[in-house]
Design a protein around this motif. Structure first.
Motif, PDB file in Angstrom:
ATOM      1  N   ARG A  60      46.354 -45.817  37.440  1.00  9.82           N
ATOM      2  CA  ARG A  60      46.945 -44.525  37.115  1.00  9.82           C
ATOM      3  C   ARG A  60      47.052 -44.400  35.601  1.00  9.82           C
ATOM      4  O   ARG A  60      47.369 -45.366  34.917  1.00  9.82           O
ATOM      5  CB  ARG A  60      48.330 -44.402  37.748  1.00  9.82           C
ATOM      6  N   SER A 118      46.250 -26.280  29.371  1.00 13.73           N
ATOM      7  CA  SER A 118      44.833 -26.282  29.021  1.00 13.73           C
ATOM      8  C   SER A 118      44.342 -24.844  28.998  1.00 13.73           C
ATOM      9  O   SER A 118      44.227 -24.228  27.946  1.00 13.73           O
ATOM     10  CB  SER A 118      44.125 -27.232  29.978  1.00 13.73           C
ATOM     11  N   SER A 119      44.092 -24.214  30.153  1.00 12.63           N
ATOM     12  CA  SER A 119      43.652 -22.808  30.123  1.00 12.63           C
ATOM     13  C   SER A 119      44.839 -21.859  29.935  1.00 12.63           C
ATOM     14  O   SER A 119      44.674 -20.731  29.494  1.00 12.63           O
ATOM     15  CB  SER A 119      42.939 -22.468  31.433  1.00 12.63           C
ATOM     16  N   GLY A 120      46.020 -22.295  30.308  1.00 13.19           N
ATOM     17  CA  GLY A 120      47.198 -21.423  30.251  1.00 13.19           C
ATOM     18  C   GLY A 120      47.451 -20.692  31.565  1.00 13.19           C
ATOM     19  O   GLY A 120      48.456 -19.983  31.709  1.00 13.19           O
ATOM     20  N   ARG A 146      41.614 -36.205  36.111  1.00 10.06           N
ATOM     21  CA  ARG A 146      40.800 -35.457  35.133  1.00 10.06           C
ATOM     22  C   ARG A 146      39.940 -36.326  34.226  1.00 10.06           C
ATOM     23  O   ARG A 146      38.875 -35.917  33.803  1.00 10.06           O
ATOM     24  CB  ARG A 146      41.712 -34.633  34.236  1.00 10.06           C
ATOM     25  N   ASP A 151      49.227 -43.226  33.678  1.00 13.05           N
ATOM     26  CA  ASP A 151      50.545 -43.544  33.106  1.00 13.05           C
ATOM     27  C   ASP A 151      50.746 -45.048  32.919  1.00 13.05           C
ATOM     28  O   ASP A 151      51.602 -45.473  32.142  1.00 13.05           O
ATOM     29  CB  ASP A 151      51.655 -43.021  34.027  1.00 13.05           C
ATOM     30  N   THR A 210      48.346 -21.816  34.506  1.00 10.78           N
ATOM     31  CA  THR A 210      49.567 -22.253  35.208  1.00 10.78           C
ATOM     32  C   THR A 210      50.803 -21.599  34.592  1.00 10.78           C
ATOM     33  O   THR A 210      51.699 -21.156  35.313  1.00 10.78           O
ATOM     34  CB  THR A 210      49.688 -23.796  35.149  1.00 10.78           C
ATOM     35  N   GLN A 261      41.343 -44.250  34.150  1.00  9.61           N
ATOM     36  CA  GLN A 261      42.013 -43.597  35.266  1.00  9.61           C
ATOM     37  C   GLN A 261      41.169 -43.778  36.540  1.00  9.61           C
ATOM     38  O   GLN A 261      39.951 -43.586  36.505  1.00  9.61           O
ATOM     39  CB  GLN A 261      42.168 -42.112  34.936  1.00  9.61           C
ATOM     40  N   ASN A 269      48.522 -37.752  24.830  1.00 12.50           N
ATOM     41  CA  ASN A 269      49.867 -37.377  25.239  1.00 12.50           C
ATOM     42  C   ASN A 269      50.578 -38.545  25.918  1.00 12.50           C
ATOM     43  O   ASN A 269      51.733 -38.834  25.635  1.00 12.50           O
ATOM     44  CB  ASN A 269      49.836 -36.142  26.163  1.00 12.50           C
TER      45      ASN A 269
HETATM   46  O1  PRT Z   1      47.039 -40.064  39.214  1.00 13.93           O
HETATM   47  P1  PRT Z   1      47.265 -40.155  37.758  1.00 13.93           P
HETATM   48  O2  PRT Z   1      48.690 -40.453  37.369  1.00 13.93           O
HETATM   49  O3  PRT Z   1      46.294 -41.102  37.128  1.00 13.93           O
HETATM   50  O4  PRT Z   1      46.840 -38.719  37.167  1.00 13.93           O
HETATM   51  P2  PRT Z   1      47.723 -37.503  36.644  1.00 13.93           P
HETATM   52  O5  PRT Z   1      47.829 -36.507  37.744  1.00 13.93           O
HETATM   53  O6  PRT Z   1      48.979 -37.970  35.974  1.00 13.93           O
HETATM   54  O7  PRT Z   1      46.812 -37.003  35.457  1.00 13.93           O
HETATM   55  P3  PRT Z   1      45.696 -35.837  35.398  1.00 13.93           P
HETATM   56  O8  PRT Z   1      44.433 -36.360  35.995  1.00 13.93           O
HETATM   57  O9  PRT Z   1      46.237 -34.555  35.896  1.00 13.93           O
HETATM   58  O10 PRT Z   1      45.543 -35.725  33.819  1.00 13.93           O
HETATM   59  C1  PRT Z   1      45.125 -36.806  33.045  1.00 13.93           C
HETATM   60  C2  PRT Z   1      45.103 -36.375  31.579  1.00 13.93           C
HETATM   61  O11 PRT Z   1      44.234 -35.245  31.435  1.00 13.93           O
HETATM   62  C3  PRT Z   1      46.413 -35.868  31.014  1.00 13.93           C
HETATM   63  O12 PRT Z   1      47.284 -36.908  30.613  1.00 13.93           O
HETATM   64  C4  PRT Z   1      45.942 -35.050  29.823  1.00 13.93           C
HETATM   65  O13 PRT Z   1      45.699 -35.902  28.705  1.00 13.93           O
HETATM   66  C5  PRT Z   1      44.594 -34.491  30.283  1.00 13.93           C
HETATM   67  N1  PRT Z   1      44.615 -33.054  30.650  1.00 13.93           N
HETATM   68  C6  PRT Z   1      43.723 -32.113  30.187  1.00 13.93           C
HETATM   69  C7  PRT Z   1      45.476 -32.432  31.475  1.00 13.93           C
HETATM   70  C8  PRT Z   1      45.077 -31.080  31.513  1.00 13.93           C
HETATM   71  N2  PRT Z   1      43.993 -30.913  30.713  1.00 13.93           N
HETATM   72  C9  PRT Z   1      45.822 -30.143  32.342  1.00 13.93           C
HETATM   73  N3  PRT Z   1      45.495 -28.964  32.383  1.00 13.93           N
HETATM   74  N4  PRT Z   1      46.524 -32.870  32.211  1.00 13.93           N
HETATM   75  C10 PRT Z   1      47.198 -32.015  32.972  1.00 13.93           C
HETATM   76  N5  PRT Z   1      46.905 -30.673  33.058  1.00 13.93           N
HETATM   77  C11 PRT Z   1      47.765 -29.867  33.980  1.00 13.93           C
HETATM   78  C12 PRT Z   1      48.758 -28.992  33.244  1.00 13.93           C
HETATM   79  O14 PRT Z   1      49.980 -29.694  33.132  1.00 13.93           O
HETATM   80  C13 PRT Z   1      48.934 -27.801  34.172  1.00 13.93           C
HETATM   81  O15 PRT Z   1      50.033 -28.004  35.006  1.00 13.93           O
HETATM   82  O16 PRT Z   1      46.974 -29.026  34.727  1.00 13.93           O
HETATM   83  C14 PRT Z   1      47.665 -27.835  35.028  1.00 13.93           C
HETATM   84  C15 PRT Z   1      46.692 -26.704  34.796  1.00 13.93           C
HETATM   85  O17 PRT Z   1      46.554 -26.410  33.434  1.00 13.93           O
HETATM   86  P4  PRT Z   1      46.127 -24.952  32.947  1.00 13.93           P
HETATM   87  O18 PRT Z   1      46.790 -24.681  31.615  1.00 13.93           O
HETATM   88  O19 PRT Z   1      44.620 -24.983  32.822  1.00 13.93           O
HETATM   89  O20 PRT Z   1      46.564 -23.972  33.997  1.00 13.93           O
END
Ligand code: PRT
Ligand code: ZN
Length: 302
Positions: free
Chosen positions: A59, A176-178, A21, A61, A180, A17, A80
């Motif tokens: 990216r 992840s943390s819940g 993250r 994806d 959101t 990436q 995922n």
């Molecule tokens: O720009 P690009 O397309 O490369 O990045 P992206 O924005 O699509 O991906 P990114 O960086 O957000 O996440 C990359 C990968 O990290 C994901 O495909 C997951 O495998 C992993 N990952 C781990 C997560 C999270 N933790 C996570 N928390 N991806 C997304 N989230 C989102 C989640 O959907 C929620 O909306 O973060 C938000 C916060 O999560 P909570 O539960 O901690 O509040």
């Protein structure tokens, strides 16, 4: 930048990436495997310095597609994302990529989440409901396996507000943390997938010089992953105490026991795979160990 798939190649290309993250932990992991790169100005392609392993910064994806078309050889991506793409292949079609290793970072869950006000029985009866998600293939497969006839509404982002907007009844999203979910008055129910960052690679072995390069990389990666929580434990004790002390160290690998000159004392050292807590050290001390030392293990070649 791209090479036709099937072309003979003498370097391995790993897609990670560009930002997000997984970007930093992926780079850190590859660096700890001894890889380094010359940064290019556009920062999309980094030429490997010490090993013939180059980086492609993209990216997340895009990584399964790049693997499928052979533009990159390996990739670091969330399970995922990888499995969503794999689930999109029709029955009888085999995805050309697969997970090679779980990497232990980027942990999260793909989970169903319902409005907090719903009762458990409401949350268990999903037939006829609409589920918003960015993972339509995984969710459809999960529903099919359970014989649930719910509708999948595909959204590319902001999935968590769909129930409030009325575009869906519930969601299936990464948690992840819940926090959101809680901020959107939702609660997680079923887990569709436990995810983490993975190393993905082709299903078929490389038929050229990449096989050897990828093999070397995997050996280093396995050593790094295996050592994550490992510590080198050293102490001295009376030789009579050794059996009792070893019983406290079931995770110690091939311990070395050395006689301390002219005494019946021994010095013992062992790599412990489990966490060496203060509690464990105190237990060892009570069983007769002294001069206890715990050291980080940087590299190991068994
Ligand atoms: O720009 P690009 O397309 O490369 O990045 P992206 O924005 O699509 O991906 P990114 O960086 O957000 O996440 C990359 C990968 O990290 C994901 O495909 C997951 O495998 C992993 N990952 C781990 C997560 C999270 N933790 C996570 N928390 N991806 C997304 N989230 C989102 C989640 O959907 C929620 O909306 O973060 C938000 C916060 O999560 P909570 O539960 O901690 O509040
Ligand atoms: Zn993405």
């Amino acid at each position: 930048m791209s090479a036709p798939s099937g072309a003979m190649r003498e370097r391995v290309r790993i897609a990670i990436q560009k930002s997000g993250r997984l970007a930093e932990p992926a780079r850190a992991l590859l660096s700890s495997c001894g890889l380094s790169w010359r940064e290019s100005r556009d920062r999309l392609f980094c030429h490997g310095d010490s090993t013939p392993i180059d980086l492609l910064l993209v990216r997340d994806d895009d990584i399964p597609g790049l693997l499928a078309e052979g533009t990159c050889d390996l990739g670091i991506v969330g399970r995922n994302v990888l499995l969503e793409r794999a689930s999109g292949y029709g029955t009888g079609e085999v995805p050309p990529f697969r997970e090679w290793r779980g990497l232990g970072f980027g942990a999260c869950r793909l989970a169903l989440a319902v409005p907090q006000a719903w009762s458990d029985s409401q949350a268990a009866a999903l037939d006829g409901l609409r589920i918003a998600t960015s993972y339509p293939a995984l969710v459809s497969q999960w529903l099919k396996e359970r014989g649930i006839a719910a509708d999948v509404v595909t959204l590319s982002g902001s999935v968590e507000i769909a129930p409030r907007l009325g575009t869906a009844d519930l969601i299936c999203d990464i948690v992840s943390s819940g926090a959101t979910l809680a901020a959107n008055q939702l609660r997680a129910t079923d887990i569709v997938l436990d995810s983490e960052a993975v190393l993905a690679g082709p299903v078929a072995p490389f038929g050229d010089a990449r096989a050897e390069i990828a093999g070397l990389f995997l050996r280093r990666l396995d050593a790094v992953l295996g050592l994550r929580d490992s510590k080198l434990l050293m102490f001295q004790t009376d030789s009579a105490n050794v059996p009792a002390l070893m019983a406290l160290l079931p995770d110690a690998e091939r311990p070395t026991v050395m006689q301390v000159d002219g005494t019946d004392r021994v010095a013992l050292q062992a790599v412990c795979r489990g966490t060496v807590t203060w509690q464990r050290l105190e237990d060892l001390k009570r069983a007769g160990a002294d001069a206890l030392l715990v050291l980080p293990v940087e590299r190991m070649l068994a």
